[in-house]
Design an enzyme around this catalytic site. Structure first.
Site, mmCIF file in Angstrom:
data_model
loop_
_atom_site.group_PDB
_atom_site.id
_atom_site.type_symbol
_atom_site.label_atom_id
_atom_site.label_comp_id
_atom_site.label_asym_id
_atom_site.label_seq_id
_atom_site.Cartn_x
_atom_site.Cartn_y
_atom_site.Cartn_z
ATOM 1 N N PHE A 23 54.384 -11.279 117.977
ATOM 2 C CA PHE A 23 55.643 -11.983 117.654
ATOM 3 C C PHE A 23 56.620 -10.929 117.971
ATOM 4 O O PHE A 23 56.502 -9.965 117.560
ATOM 5 C CB PHE A 23 55.514 -12.205 115.932
ATOM 6 C CG PHE A 23 56.566 -13.493 115.700
ATOM 7 C CD1 PHE A 23 55.981 -14.702 115.243
ATOM 8 C CD2 PHE A 23 57.928 -13.369 115.545
ATOM 9 C CE1 PHE A 23 57.009 -15.676 114.991
ATOM 10 C CE2 PHE A 23 58.779 -14.301 115.259
ATOM 11 C CZ PHE A 23 58.081 -15.500 114.850
ATOM 12 N N ALA A 57 53.343 -10.286 111.943
ATOM 13 C CA ALA A 57 53.214 -9.132 111.113
ATOM 14 C C ALA A 57 52.253 -9.592 109.770
ATOM 15 O O ALA A 57 51.818 -8.755 109.247
ATOM 16 C CB ALA A 57 54.555 -8.721 110.692
ATOM 17 N N PHE A 58 52.397 -10.835 109.437
ATOM 18 C CA PHE A 58 51.505 -11.421 108.289
ATOM 19 C C PHE A 58 50.085 -11.056 108.464
ATOM 20 O O PHE A 58 49.271 -11.030 107.675
ATOM 21 C CB PHE A 58 51.829 -12.773 108.178
ATOM 22 C CG PHE A 58 51.517 -13.324 106.794
ATOM 23 C CD1 PHE A 58 52.023 -13.289 105.645
ATOM 24 C CD2 PHE A 58 50.038 -13.897 106.694
ATOM 25 C CE1 PHE A 58 51.512 -13.639 104.502
ATOM 26 C CE2 PHE A 58 49.654 -14.561 105.674
ATOM 27 C CZ PHE A 58 50.228 -14.421 104.628
ATOM 28 N N GLU A 59 49.718 -11.108 109.728
ATOM 29 C CA GLU A 59 47.988 -11.097 110.156
ATOM 30 C C GLU A 59 47.868 -9.231 110.255
ATOM 31 O O GLU A 59 46.580 -8.967 110.477
ATOM 32 C CB GLU A 59 47.898 -11.628 111.446
ATOM 33 C CG GLU A 59 47.466 -12.913 111.277
ATOM 34 C CD GLU A 59 49.010 -13.727 111.169
ATOM 35 O OE1 GLU A 59 49.939 -13.362 111.803
ATOM 36 O OE2 GLU A 59 49.055 -14.589 110.095
ATOM 37 N N ALA A 81 57.601 -6.374 114.458
ATOM 38 C CA ALA A 81 58.733 -6.365 114.165
ATOM 39 C C ALA A 81 59.101 -7.814 113.447
ATOM 40 O O ALA A 81 58.705 -9.046 113.911
ATOM 41 C CB ALA A 81 59.642 -6.464 115.703
ATOM 42 N N THR A 87 66.158 -18.495 106.884
ATOM 43 C CA THR A 87 65.471 -19.217 105.784
ATOM 44 C C THR A 87 64.939 -17.858 104.983
ATOM 45 O O THR A 87 64.752 -16.878 105.605
ATOM 46 C CB THR A 87 64.372 -20.085 106.570
ATOM 47 O OG1 THR A 87 63.435 -19.060 107.053
ATOM 48 C CG2 THR A 87 65.032 -20.930 107.476
ATOM 49 N N HIS A 89 61.849 -17.180 104.901
ATOM 50 C CA HIS A 89 60.575 -16.976 105.638
ATOM 51 C C HIS A 89 60.320 -15.243 105.900
ATOM 52 O O HIS A 89 59.395 -14.933 105.578
ATOM 53 C CB HIS A 89 60.382 -17.685 106.826
ATOM 54 C CG HIS A 89 59.264 -17.811 107.381
ATOM 55 N ND1 HIS A 89 57.906 -18.380 107.290
ATOM 56 C CD2 HIS A 89 58.669 -17.220 108.719
ATOM 57 C CE1 HIS A 89 57.094 -18.142 108.053
ATOM 58 N NE2 HIS A 89 57.483 -17.486 108.774
ATOM 59 N N PHE A 114 52.621 2.343 108.273
ATOM 60 C CA PHE A 114 53.667 1.223 108.523
ATOM 61 C C PHE A 114 54.662 1.424 109.575
ATOM 62 O O PHE A 114 55.644 1.972 109.419
ATOM 63 C CB PHE A 114 54.342 1.111 107.259
ATOM 64 C CG PHE A 114 55.218 -0.227 106.944
ATOM 65 C CD1 PHE A 114 54.558 -1.374 106.922
ATOM 66 C CD2 PHE A 114 56.536 -0.101 106.707
ATOM 67 C CE1 PHE A 114 55.400 -2.450 106.340
ATOM 68 C CE2 PHE A 114 57.360 -1.046 106.631
ATOM 69 C CZ PHE A 114 56.874 -2.279 106.591
HETATM 70 N N1 INI Z 1 56.170 -12.708 112.322
HETATM 71 C C1 INI Z 1 56.675 -11.575 112.748
HETATM 72 O O1 INI Z 1 55.794 -10.467 113.220
HETATM 73 N N2 INI Z 1 57.888 -11.310 112.906
HETATM 74 C C2 INI Z 1 58.847 -12.159 112.464
HETATM 75 O O2 INI Z 1 60.108 -11.932 112.575
HETATM 76 C C3 INI Z 1 58.219 -13.596 111.956
HETATM 77 N N3 INI Z 1 59.080 -14.588 111.643
HETATM 78 O O3 INI Z 1 60.093 -14.349 111.556
HETATM 79 O O4 INI Z 1 58.572 -15.679 111.239
HETATM 80 C C4 INI Z 1 56.912 -13.639 111.889
HETATM 81 N N4 INI Z 1 56.123 -14.871 111.587
HETATM 82 C C5 INI Z 1 54.761 -15.074 111.813
HETATM 83 C C6 INI Z 1 53.829 -14.742 110.759
HETATM 84 O O5 INI Z 1 53.930 -13.255 110.763
HETATM 85 C C7 INI Z 1 52.447 -15.192 111.044
HETATM 86 O O6 INI Z 1 51.955 -14.890 112.211
HETATM 87 C C8 INI Z 1 52.435 -16.929 110.918
HETATM 88 O O7 INI Z 1 53.259 -17.140 109.739
HETATM 89 C C9 INI Z 1 50.956 -17.154 110.778
HETATM 90 O O8 INI Z 1 50.278 -16.603 109.650
#
Ligand code: INI
Length: 155
Positions: A23, A57-59, A81, A87, A89, A114
């Site tokens: 992402f 980044a969530f993963e 990043a 939102t 999110h 990190f």
């Molecule tokens: N993931 C990022 O790494 N950066 C972001 O800015 C971002 N935004 O803004 O949505 C983002 N979202 C995706 C998230 O990390 C997961 O991959 C997704 O929700 C699936 O679990």
């Protein structure tokens, strides 16, 4: 005299796991480039580096944990990043990513770095990825080298 422990900025022989998010890959590929350059300039070897790409980044935490528990790495580095939108999110992704990454280090005993940029705009993120305001990937690699050598010294 107190016995002082500190890391050395020498990557020779150290094993690095890098988790990097796709992402905002305009930014994250630059972070990865900075990190690899830093490791090599501090005597690290390509053969001692493994890279895993994740969707976002969530993963980062779950794959950091997977790498940390293999026993193959002295340190794991997370690069991502997260750019604010209008939102909530951003807050969920940034919060969980940071908390998860911290937890992996504490749970596994392997230092987890990190290297995630949080920014209000893509422009701001790019600036921190090697354009105007340094490269957070390079910084993350410096921190990784320091932590890998410190942990080894502490035994
Ligand atoms: N993931 C990022 O790494 N950066 C972001 O800015 C971002 N935004 O803004 O949505 C983002 N979202 C995706 C998230 O990390 C997961 O991959 C997704 O929700 C699936 O679990």
């Amino acid at each position: 005299m107190p016995k002082v422990h500190e890391g050395q900025l020498d990557a020779k022989g150290r094993k690095f796991g890098i988790v990097v998010s796709r992402f905002n890959d305009l930014v994250t590929t630059r972070l990865l480039g900075g990190a690899l350059d830093c490791i090599k300039r501090h005597r690290g070897d390509d053969d001692d580096i493994e890279i895993a790409w994740v969707p976002g980044a969530f993963e980062l935490p779950i794959v950091a944990k997977k790498l940390a528990t293999t026993g193959r790495f002295d340190v794991v580095m997370c690069l991502g990043a997260i750019v604010r939108s209008d939102t909530p999110h951003f807050d969920y992704v940034a919060g969980e990513s940071a908390k998860g990454i911290a937890r992996v280090g504490l749970d596994t005993g392997v230092p987890v770095i990190f290297g995630v940029i949080t920014a209000d705009t893509v422009d701001q993120a790019v600036q921190r990825a090697g354009v105007k305001a340094g490269n957070r990937g390079w910084d993350a690699a410096m921190n990784s080298i320091e932590m890998a050598t410190l942990m080894a010294e502490l035994g």
